[in-house]
Design an enzyme around this catalytic site. Structure first.
Site, PDB file in Angstrom:
ATOM      1  N   GLY A  68       0.841  -1.196   0.000  1.00 51.05           N
ATOM      2  CA  GLY A  68       0.000   0.000   0.000  1.00 51.05           C
ATOM      3  C   GLY A  68       0.875   1.244   0.000  1.00 51.05           C
ATOM      4  N   GLU A 139       5.726  -5.722   7.636  1.00 49.81           N
ATOM      5  CA  GLU A 139       4.991  -4.641   8.312  1.00 49.81           C
ATOM      6  C   GLU A 139       5.470  -4.316   9.723  1.00 49.81           C
ATOM      7  OE1 GLU A 139       2.542  -6.027   4.954  1.00 49.81           O
ATOM      8  OE2 GLU A 139       3.638  -7.055   6.538  1.00 49.81           O
ATOM      9  N   ASP A 147      -1.264  -7.399   7.127  1.00 49.18           N
ATOM     10  CA  ASP A 147      -2.718  -7.335   6.922  1.00 49.18           C
ATOM     11  C   ASP A 147      -3.079  -7.933   5.556  1.00 49.18           C
ATOM     12  OD1 ASP A 147      -1.618  -5.161   5.504  1.00 49.18           O
ATOM     13  OD2 ASP A 147      -3.367  -3.897   5.831  1.00 49.18           O
TER      14      ASP A 147
END
Length: 360
Positions: A68, A139, A147
């Site tokens: 992301g 992450e 996620d």
């Protein structure tokens, strides 16, 4: 040129992520474009299967998706921008759509495949990797957790590999990804362009024949097991992060020392949260796991004030100021308050108002 190129060629719905300067990091607009294309093709009789790839600096392939757009997360968190929540809700819906898609979805995971890139590829019916694949869920390095369904797919890796990959962010090559059950076939990167061209020009009879043809490619590389799997299982099967670190720091071998060093540099709070996430997810359906992760990611940005969020601080250190010196709160695994880690799993929404309530 659009950041997502989606077009039907022959009998194949072709998707190319086209944001090479950002390693195809996903924006909210890209998530929406992907969702729109997949929904349109789901009922289109012309489309037998979907193929997805990324663009590298030299053209198609060479990079898949680095995750992301974390700079946007940082900006939006500071601005109190509601589109941050929309991003995660819509991204997780897209992940669910891919996992439950009614047609073959073939992901060409060449180059970097991290975070959100795993979210749009792990649900594929055929996951192709190469010798250039660099796969990870890193992450904890930015005070976040794996996620995009990471709890679901990591918890289904052999042994305790899921805990190891989720906690350390260890990177896998293509052959290792196959052994870890995070890819189906490892092919030399030079084969990807000819395979893509054959896909779009062949008169396949049906969806199954498309899938079968890709999986039957000659020249696949043998899976490469992670060394040392027995040690990974022993250490990452322990009940707590503190016990894992104690065992690793007490040992003198190189793997233990490197692994302990990696864990000591991750967000101590998020290490506690991730261990619990992966262990809970082992017993969960994908939809329940995504609902849990939607709760968790809300807390990453809202449980504490923005200036005290490990997630905001981790992104600042890695991607904004790039000083690589995050000020984690608390600074050590041994100081984490178990009650605070537990709060990540309490949903901020009643079940009938959960943003992902309708996923099944």
């Amino acid at each position: 040129m659009s950041d997502v190129i989606a077009q039907i060629e022959g009998r194949i719905g072709c998707i190319t992520l086209n944001r090479p300067k950002a390693l195809n990091a996903l924006s909210l607009d890209m998530v929406r474009s992907l969702t729109q294309a997949l929904l349109a093709w789901q009922d289109d009789p012309q489309v037998l299967a979907v193929a997805v790839r990324g663009t590298g600096k030299e053209g198609p392939f060479g990079a898949f998706c680095a995750g992301g757009d974390i700079r946007f997360f940082h900006q939006a968190a500071h601005a109190g921008d509601a589109s941050l929540g929309d991003f995660f809700t819509e991204e997780y819906r897209l992940n669910h759509l891919i996992h439950t898609y009614s047609k073959p979805y073939i992901a060409f995971m060449d180059g970097i495949v991290m975070g959100g890139g795993m979210g749009i590829s792990q649900g594929a019916s055929v996951r192709v990797v190469t010798e250039r694949t660099k796969m990870a869920m890193p992450e904890t390095n930015i005070g976040l957790f794996p996620d995009v369904g990471g709890g679901y797919f990591l918890s289904r890796c052999p042994g305790r590999l899921g805990e190891y990959l989720g906690l350390t962010g260890q990177m896998l090559n293509g052959a290792q990804a196959v052994a870890a059950k995070l890819a189906d076939i490892a092919l030399p990167s030079g084969m990807l362009e000819p395979i893509w061209q054959t896909l779009i020009s062949s008169p396949f009879e049906n969806a199954e024949s498309v899938e079968r043809w890709v999986l039957a490619q000659a020249g696949a590389m043998a899976p490469e097991k992670l060394i040392p799997q027995p040690q990974i299982d022993e250490v990452f099967g322990l009940p707590s992060i503190a016990q894992m670190l104690q065992k690793l720091e007490f040992a003198s071998d190189e793997w233990s020392q490197k692994t302990a060093h990696a864990l000591r540099h991750r967000s101590p709070l998020m290490l506690h949260v991730v261990l619990e996430q992966i262990r809970r997810a082992r017993q969960m359906s994908l939809a329940d796991d995504l609902r849990m992760e939607r709760d968790m990611v809300h807390h990453c940005f809202h449980l504490r004030a923005v200036g005290d969020s490990d997630t905001v601080e981790g992104i600042r250190a890695l991607a904004v100021d790039k000083d690589h010196s995050p000020n984690w709160k608390p600074a050590r695994v041994e100081e984490v308050d178990a009650a605070e880690a537990a709060r990540f799993f309490a949903s901020p929404w009643p079940s009938d108002h959960h943003p992902l309530r309708d996923l099944s």
